[in-house]
Design a protein around this motif. Structure first.
Motif, PDB file in Angstrom:
ATOM      1  N   THR A 129      -3.326  -4.678  -5.202  1.00 54.89           N
ATOM      2  CA  THR A 129      -4.300  -4.631  -6.289  1.00 54.89           C
ATOM      3  C   THR A 129      -5.740  -4.567  -5.787  1.00 54.89           C
ATOM      4  O   THR A 129      -6.046  -4.892  -4.641  1.00 54.89           O
ATOM      5  CB  THR A 129      -4.161  -5.872  -7.182  1.00 54.89           C
ATOM      6  OG1 THR A 129      -4.452  -7.040  -6.392  1.00 54.89           O
ATOM      7  CG2 THR A 129      -2.749  -5.989  -7.755  1.00 54.89           C
ATOM      8  N   ASN A 130      -6.625  -4.187  -6.707  1.00 58.27           N
ATOM      9  CA  ASN A 130      -8.055  -4.199  -6.394  1.00 58.27           C
ATOM     10  C   ASN A 130      -8.501  -5.603  -5.990  1.00 58.27           C
ATOM     11  O   ASN A 130      -9.324  -5.765  -5.090  1.00 58.27           O
ATOM     12  CB  ASN A 130      -8.868  -3.734  -7.606  1.00 58.27           C
ATOM     13  CG  ASN A 130      -8.663  -2.266  -7.926  1.00 58.27           C
ATOM     14  OD1 ASN A 130      -7.957  -1.555  -7.217  1.00 58.27           O
ATOM     15  ND2 ASN A 130      -9.276  -1.813  -9.005  1.00 58.27           N
ATOM     16  N   VAL A 180       0.459   0.334 -13.540  1.00 51.69           N
ATOM     17  CA  VAL A 180       0.388  -0.722 -12.536  1.00 51.69           C
ATOM     18  C   VAL A 180       0.324  -2.077 -13.239  1.00 51.69           C
ATOM     19  O   VAL A 180      -0.563  -2.315 -14.060  1.00 51.69           O
ATOM     20  CB  VAL A 180      -0.841  -0.540 -11.627  1.00 51.69           C
ATOM     21  CG1 VAL A 180      -0.893  -1.670 -10.593  1.00 51.69           C
ATOM     22  CG2 VAL A 180      -0.811   0.816 -10.952  1.00 51.69           C
ATOM     23  N   GLU A 181       1.275  -2.934 -12.925  1.00 51.58           N
ATOM     24  CA  GLU A 181       1.319  -4.267 -13.532  1.00 51.58           C
ATOM     25  C   GLU A 181       0.989  -5.282 -12.440  1.00 51.58           C
ATOM     26  O   GLU A 181       1.799  -5.588 -11.577  1.00 51.58           O
ATOM     27  CB  GLU A 181       2.697  -4.527 -14.143  1.00 51.58           C
ATOM     28  CG  GLU A 181       3.023  -3.537 -15.259  1.00 51.58           C
ATOM     29  CD  GLU A 181       4.339  -3.820 -15.957  1.00 51.58           C
ATOM     30  OE1 GLU A 181       4.984  -4.834 -15.630  1.00 51.58           O
ATOM     31  OE2 GLU A 181       4.715  -3.012 -16.826  1.00 51.58           O
ATOM     32  N   ALA A 182      -0.232  -5.791 -12.485  1.00 53.20           N
ATOM     33  CA  ALA A 182      -0.735  -6.687 -11.445  1.00 53.20           C
ATOM     34  C   ALA A 182      -0.405  -8.140 -11.763  1.00 53.20           C
ATOM     35  O   ALA A 182      -0.486  -8.578 -12.910  1.00 53.20           O
ATOM     36  CB  ALA A 182      -2.239  -6.516 -11.300  1.00 53.20           C
ATOM     37  N   HIS A 184       0.812  -1.217   0.000  1.00 54.67           N
ATOM     38  CA  HIS A 184       0.000   0.000   0.000  1.00 54.67           C
ATOM     39  C   HIS A 184       0.847   1.269   0.000  1.00 54.67           C
ATOM     40  O   HIS A 184       0.304   2.365  -0.167  1.00 54.67           O
ATOM     41  CB  HIS A 184      -0.929   0.033   1.216  1.00 54.67           C
ATOM     42  CG  HIS A 184      -2.121  -0.864   1.111  1.00 54.67           C
ATOM     43  ND1 HIS A 184      -2.120  -2.140   1.611  1.00 54.67           N
ATOM     44  CD2 HIS A 184      -3.346  -0.670   0.551  1.00 54.67           C
ATOM     45  CE1 HIS A 184      -3.300  -2.693   1.383  1.00 54.67           C
ATOM     46  NE2 HIS A 184      -4.059  -1.831   0.734  1.00 54.67           N
ATOM     47  N   GLN A 241       4.184  -5.855  -4.823  1.00 56.33           N
ATOM     48  CA  GLN A 241       2.721  -5.852  -4.839  1.00 56.33           C
ATOM     49  C   GLN A 241       2.078  -6.050  -3.475  1.00 56.33           C
ATOM     50  O   GLN A 241       0.991  -5.523  -3.233  1.00 56.33           O
ATOM     51  CB  GLN A 241       2.227  -6.933  -5.805  1.00 56.33           C
ATOM     52  CG  GLN A 241       0.712  -7.030  -5.946  1.00 56.33           C
ATOM     53  CD  GLN A 241       0.292  -7.939  -7.075  1.00 56.33           C
ATOM     54  OE1 GLN A 241       0.800  -7.837  -8.186  1.00 56.33           O
ATOM     55  NE2 GLN A 241      -0.629  -8.859  -6.797  1.00 56.33           N
ATOM     56  N   GLN A 256      -4.945   0.796  -6.720  1.00 56.92           N
ATOM     57  CA  GLN A 256      -4.665   0.497  -8.129  1.00 56.92           C
ATOM     58  C   GLN A 256      -5.365   1.509  -9.032  1.00 56.92           C
ATOM     59  O   GLN A 256      -4.754   2.043  -9.972  1.00 56.92           O
ATOM     60  CB  GLN A 256      -5.121  -0.926  -8.459  1.00 56.92           C
ATOM     61  CG  GLN A 256      -4.809  -1.347  -9.892  1.00 56.92           C
ATOM     62  CD  GLN A 256      -5.214  -2.799 -10.167  1.00 56.92           C
ATOM     63  OE1 GLN A 256      -5.573  -3.539  -9.255  1.00 56.92           O
ATOM     64  NE2 GLN A 256      -5.151  -3.195 -11.424  1.00 56.92           N
ATOM     65  N   ASP A 257      -6.628   1.807  -8.743  1.00 56.69           N
ATOM     66  CA  ASP A 257      -7.388   2.758  -9.561  1.00 56.69           C
ATOM     67  C   ASP A 257      -6.747   4.142  -9.545  1.00 56.69           C
ATOM     68  O   ASP A 257      -6.581   4.789 -10.582  1.00 56.69           O
ATOM     69  CB  ASP A 257      -8.825   2.883  -9.039  1.00 56.69           C
ATOM     70  CG  ASP A 257      -9.644   1.627  -9.261  1.00 56.69           C
ATOM     71  OD1 ASP A 257      -9.203   0.755 -10.034  1.00 56.69           O
ATOM     72  OD2 ASP A 257     -10.724   1.524  -8.649  1.00 56.69           O
ATOM     73  N   ILE A 308      -3.440   4.391 -11.494  1.00 57.92           N
ATOM     74  CA  ILE A 308      -3.685   4.391 -12.940  1.00 57.92           C
ATOM     75  C   ILE A 308      -4.195   5.762 -13.389  1.00 57.92           C
ATOM     76  O   ILE A 308      -3.777   6.297 -14.431  1.00 57.92           O
ATOM     77  CB  ILE A 308      -4.675   3.268 -13.319  1.00 57.92           C
ATOM     78  CG1 ILE A 308      -4.000   1.899 -13.134  1.00 57.92           C
ATOM     79  CG2 ILE A 308      -5.166   3.431 -14.758  1.00 57.92           C
ATOM     80  CD1 ILE A 308      -4.946   0.719 -13.245  1.00 57.92           C
ATOM     81  N   ALA A 347       1.833  -2.781  -7.050  1.00 53.58           N
ATOM     82  CA  ALA A 347       1.182  -2.204  -5.878  1.00 53.58           C
ATOM     83  C   ALA A 347       0.025  -3.117  -5.489  1.00 53.58           C
ATOM     84  O   ALA A 347      -0.414  -3.965  -6.281  1.00 53.58           O
ATOM     85  CB  ALA A 347       0.659  -0.803  -6.182  1.00 53.58           C
TER      86      ALA A 347
END
Length: 231
Positions: free
Chosen positions: A166-167, A194-196, A140, A214, A184-185, A188, A164
């Motif tokens: 993620t949702n 952001v690469e989840a 976070h 992450q 994440q939102d 962006i 980071a």
């Protein structure tokens, strides 16, 4: 031996969408795994927080089920209790980046409350990115990137590749539908790439001097990447 700056949240709660305060702070593993790695490599650590307050550990991060059992949970709690750096943080607004070889931000929901809107942290992050010094941010803690704005008002990390929380992970943790915003939102929206990866699996991205992770499981591999950069 180098000095490494740990920038940590000073918050002990996260304000949810309905105005209630969710107790939090920093996530234990995300501070302890890098702390142990850096100390074992002979580096000195200095902790900085907004206002110089002693950082609060998220009690949930000391539970046996998130630490692979009670034995490791007790060990991590013991490291936190015995780490003098955590008991005597410096004020974030008095930090001179020139004094440090690297900068590291552990996560937990605390950074969503304070570092996400902390101008001193934002300026430090912008300078650290531009300096070429190793900069590590996990889970976070990339919320702090939201406060790093350039002179033109755009985000200093726009276009950078990051990992980071993620949702999907926030949803599985049960807090996504209660949050005012999702990390994440918001990243962006700020132009950050952001690469989840799979929820909860270690995932570290290296983009120049910026190293991001992450989730809690990413903190130890992230520390290893920072140590490589310190050479």
């Amino acid at each position: 031996m180098s000095k490494i700056l740990f920038v940590m949240t000073g918050a002990d709660h996260w304000t949810l969408a309905d105005g209630t305060q969710h107790p939090t702070g920093f996530w234990a593993e995300e501070a302890v795994a890098p702390y142990e790695a850096f100390k074992a490599a002979g580096h000195e650590i200095v902790v900085a927080t907004p206002g110089g307050v002693v950082p609060t550990v998220d009690k949930g991060s000391l539970a046996a089920e998130v630490n692979g059992g009670q034995e490791n949970a007790d060990r991590i709690a013991g490291v936190l209790a015995s780490a003098p750096e955590l008991q005597a943080p410096v004020r974030l607004d008095e930090v001179d980046l020139d004094d440090y070889a690297a900068v590291f931000y552990p996560g937990g929901h605390g950074p969503m409350e304070d570092l996400a809107v902390d101008a001193d942290s934002g300026r430090l992050l912008t300078r650290a990115l531009e300096s070429g010094k190793p900069l590590g941010v996990v889970c976070h803690a990339p919320a702090a990137l939201l406060a790093a704005t350039g002179a033109d008002g755009s985000n200093a990390f726009a276009g950078r590749r990051v990992a980071a929380f993620t949702n999907a992970e926030e949803t599985q943790a049960g807090l996504a539908d209660k949050a005012r915003w999702l990390l994440q939102d918001r990243l962006i929206e700020a132009g950050v790439q952001v690469e989840a990866a799979e929820p909860w699996a270690p995932h570290v991205i290296v983009d120049g001097n910026l190293v991001t992770g992450q989730n809690p499981a990413s903190s130890a591999p992230l520390a290893a990447e920072l140590l490589k950069k310190l050479g």
